[in-house]
Enzyme design. Structure first.
Site, PDB file in Angstrom:
ATOM      1  N   GLY A  50       0.801  -1.550  -0.384  1.00  0.00           N
ATOM      2  CA  GLY A  50      -0.135  -0.471  -0.580  1.00  0.00           C
ATOM      3  C   GLY A  50       0.538   1.352   0.147  1.00  0.00           C
ATOM      4  O   GLY A  50       2.663   1.050   0.698  1.00  0.00           O
ATOM      5  N   TYR A  78       4.116  -3.202   2.476  1.00  0.00           N
ATOM      6  CA  TYR A  78       2.955  -2.770   3.442  1.00  0.00           C
ATOM      7  C   TYR A  78       2.619  -3.701   4.356  1.00  0.00           C
ATOM      8  O   TYR A  78       2.736  -3.211   5.551  1.00  0.00           O
ATOM      9  CB  TYR A  78       1.964  -1.542   3.335  1.00  0.00           C
ATOM     10  CG  TYR A  78       0.795  -0.900   3.789  1.00  0.00           C
ATOM     11  CD1 TYR A  78       1.280  -0.051   4.314  1.00  0.00           C
ATOM     12  CD2 TYR A  78       0.096  -1.385   5.102  1.00  0.00           C
ATOM     13  CE1 TYR A  78       1.013   1.033   5.579  1.00  0.00           C
ATOM     14  CE2 TYR A  78      -0.403  -0.899   5.558  1.00  0.00           C
ATOM     15  CZ  TYR A  78       0.155   0.270   5.871  1.00  0.00           C
ATOM     16  OH  TYR A  78      -0.504   1.085   6.780  1.00  0.00           O
ATOM     17  N   HIS A 171       7.618  -7.515  -3.522  1.00  0.00           N
ATOM     18  CA  HIS A 171       6.876  -7.965  -4.539  1.00  0.00           C
ATOM     19  C   HIS A 171       6.569  -9.191  -5.122  1.00  0.00           C
ATOM     20  O   HIS A 171       7.202  -9.158  -6.369  1.00  0.00           O
ATOM     21  CB  HIS A 171       6.225  -7.133  -5.166  1.00  0.00           C
ATOM     22  CG  HIS A 171       5.961  -5.199  -4.830  1.00  0.00           C
ATOM     23  ND1 HIS A 171       4.598  -5.541  -3.985  1.00  0.00           N
ATOM     24  CD2 HIS A 171       6.323  -4.753  -4.115  1.00  0.00           C
ATOM     25  CE1 HIS A 171       4.266  -4.239  -3.762  1.00  0.00           C
ATOM     26  NE2 HIS A 171       5.146  -3.806  -3.800  1.00  0.00           N
ATOM     27  N   THR A 232     -18.680  -7.630 -25.300  1.00  0.00           N
ATOM     28  CA  THR A 232     -19.890  -8.408 -25.729  1.00  0.00           C
ATOM     29  C   THR A 232     -19.629  -9.328 -24.192  1.00  0.00           C
ATOM     30  O   THR A 232     -20.865 -11.114 -24.262  1.00  0.00           O
ATOM     31  CB  THR A 232     -18.785  -9.374 -26.944  1.00  0.00           C
ATOM     32  OG1 THR A 232     -18.836  -8.802 -28.038  1.00  0.00           O
ATOM     33  CG2 THR A 232     -19.892 -10.281 -27.209  1.00  0.00           C
TER      34      THR A 232
END
Ligand code: XMP
Length: 525
Positions: A50, A78, A171, A232
């Site tokens: 975050g 975070y 990450h 669609t």
């Protein structure tokens, strides 16, 4: 099910995406989710990254009850700070913000402590990771051990000595962390024992159930379709969920591809059973566009005229619907928004606030007093294609190149006339036909013909021709933010040039556009 709590990182949706790739079902909820309000028990919890600092006033914090669930927890970025904050509050802002690649060293443990390494099982001792954070730990929280370090951080990976709590500063969900998926698998499969039985069929079932619950037994939904894959797929999902209580509207604005409206009608109605209403407004659009050369003005006219036409049709449908005893009012507006369309910027307004807000809504639903329904908002483009295939949407449509809302109007430089539209449509059809015949359609991200301003001289037979100039453009891109011109064989281009010259009346020259993006954009206007 894995519970992913969102602290607003731009990467949070990639976590759920990676889990889906592992066939694991996850629920993404705001970080402020009250644990007692959950009607199910997760097998594990992931705390996302975050943009905040855990010490900043008003910084979001997870419901402490998450630590009483007695399930494994993985804190990312975070999320690691959150774990630490709840276990001794040791976080300090890092001396320098870390952003980009970093080399991670894994510290292996032995004996009684060996279990803390489970997150890194099968990963090499030195592995590349992606960092994007401001805060870093200055001291180990109570009960935790270091399991990985980087040059900048002695606590890049931590694990609890006894409980299955893991924190990582980097990450794993981004592709810049090459072993990230293995790490997420270690957590979700090995540590949480999450079942790997999720697939697109399960997504369809869940989404249909959600739509039915939202809309109710009589509720009606309206939405625009364009013939593109997103609208669609969204429409087909609605049709499966509520049948004819979903009303699709296609506005033929006169600047669609050749025979597009007819083909969309055929595929959606006969092929997919969607309740489709076609509004033929070509003349209205072309009339309003007459003599307008400024690209932004053209876009505005097309946008506003679309709204006028859509509203008129919606009104008509609503009146007809009011006379059907089995159905209620139209209260919902379907939009085929995908995750990448969802705005990245986050406003955190306290415990009950939804964390992310939207753009790309165009103001239409609000103007019409309709509520939004967005079945694709968690998905990425390739997942929408997979979903489309599983819903029986023809391959040709599922893999269709994108087509801009203002259509051919932004592919005609200068003012738009019916004659110019015809020329572009015909040239475009030949170009795309040849691309398909050469087996290049999927290799190319977007291809089209455009019309340049002015005329050039040519000779046809013995006749001097003062004719139009067509430019062909084909690009390769993964995100449409940057793009390269596709490199065709000369013989391919010659063939297309010959066909356009012979088959499209009024064309004197055919050019091939080779500018990349940047500096050019993909469209000409
Ligand atoms: P550009 O020309 O900006 O295009 O490089 C990037 C992608 O966006 C599409 N595009 C539009 N789509 N309304 C749309 O719905 C528009 O006004 C518009 N302008 C560009 C373009 O076709 C390409 O895929």
């Amino acid at each position: 099910t894995i519970l992913v709590l969102d602290f607003g990182s731009q990467y949070t949706h990639l976590i759920t995406r990676r889990l889906r790739e592992l066939n694991i079902y996850s629920e993404l909820l705001p970080c402020t989710q009250k644990i007692q309000d959950l009607t199910w028990k997760p097998k594990g919890v992931i705390l996302s990254g975050g943009p905040y600092s855990v010490y900043a006033p008003g910084a979001p914090h997870v419901d402490p009850a998450v630590f009483t669930l007695d399930v494994p927890i993985l804190g990312i970025c975070y999320g690691l700070q959150e774990l630490a904050w709840h276990h001794g509050k040791n976080v300090l802002a890092g001396e320098k913000r870390e952003y980009g690649h970093a080399a991670l060293q894994i510290q292996r443990h032995s004996g009684k402590q060996a279990h803390v390494d489970r997150l890194f099982e099968g990963l090499p001792d030195d592995t590349e990771v992606w960092m994007s954070h401001g805060d870093k730990l200055s001291k180990m929280p109570d009960g935790f051990l270091t399991v990985a370090t980087t040059q900048n951080s002695a606590f890049a990976g931590i694990a609890h000595e006894k409980k299955e709590y893991y924190g990582i500063q980097f990450h794993p969900e981004v592709t810049h962390t090459p072993k990230g998926t293995q790490l997420i698998r270690n957590f979700a499969v090995n540590i949480c024992k999450a079942r790997q039985d999720w697939n697109m069929g399960a997504f369809v079932d869940k989404e249909i159930a959600r739509i039915r619950a939202l809309v109710g037994d009589k509720g009606q939904v309206i939405g625009a379709v364009s013939g593109g894959v997103d609208s669609t797929v969204a429409a087909k999902l609605m049709q499966e969920a509520i049948g004819d209580r979903f009303h699709a509207v296609l506005v033929d604005n006169g600047v669609l591809r050749k025979d597009e409206a007819k083909q969309v009608k055929k595929t959606l109605t006969a092929g997919l059973g969607i309740n489709l209403n076609v509004v033929d407004a070509s003349e209205l659009f072309l009339g309003r566009l007459q003599g307008v050369a400024d690209p932004e003005k053209k876009r505005k006219i097309i946008g506003n005229t679309f709204i006028d036409c859509f509203q008129e049709k919606a009104h008509e449908i609503a009146e007809a619907a009011a006379n059907t005893p089995r159905a209620g009012k139209i209260e919902w507006f379907l939009q085929g928004t995908l995750y990448p369309d969802v705005i990245e910027s986050i406003s955190f307004k306290g415990p009950s606030a939804t964390i992310k807000t939207h753009h790309n809504v165009g103001g239409l639903p609000a103007k019409m007093g309709l509520k939004l329904i967005e079945p694709l908002r968690e998905l990425f483009k390739d997942e929408v294609r997979e979903l489309g295939t599983s819903l029986g949407i023809p391959e040709e449509l599922v893999w269709r190149h994108p087509f801009p809302g203002p259509g051919i109007a932004v592919r005609i430089i200068g003012d738009v006339t019916a004659e110019k539209v015809r020329i572009v449509q015909e040239a475009d059809q030949i170009f795309i036909e040849e691309i398909r015949a050469a087996g290049l359609y999927r290799e190319i991200s977007q291809a089209f013909a455009a019309l340049m301003e002015g005329k050039a001289v040519g000779v046809v037979g013995d006749q001097r021709l003062h004719g139009h100039i067509i430019a062909l453009r084909a690009v390769v891109t993964s995100d449409f933010m940057t793009a390269d011109a596709f490199e065709f064989d000369k013989s391919f281009l010659r063939k297309v040039k010959n066909r356009i010259g012979n088959e499209v009346a009024g064309v004197a020259r055919v050019l091939y556009e080779i500018t990349s993006k940047p500096p050019a954009t993909i469209e000409f206007e």
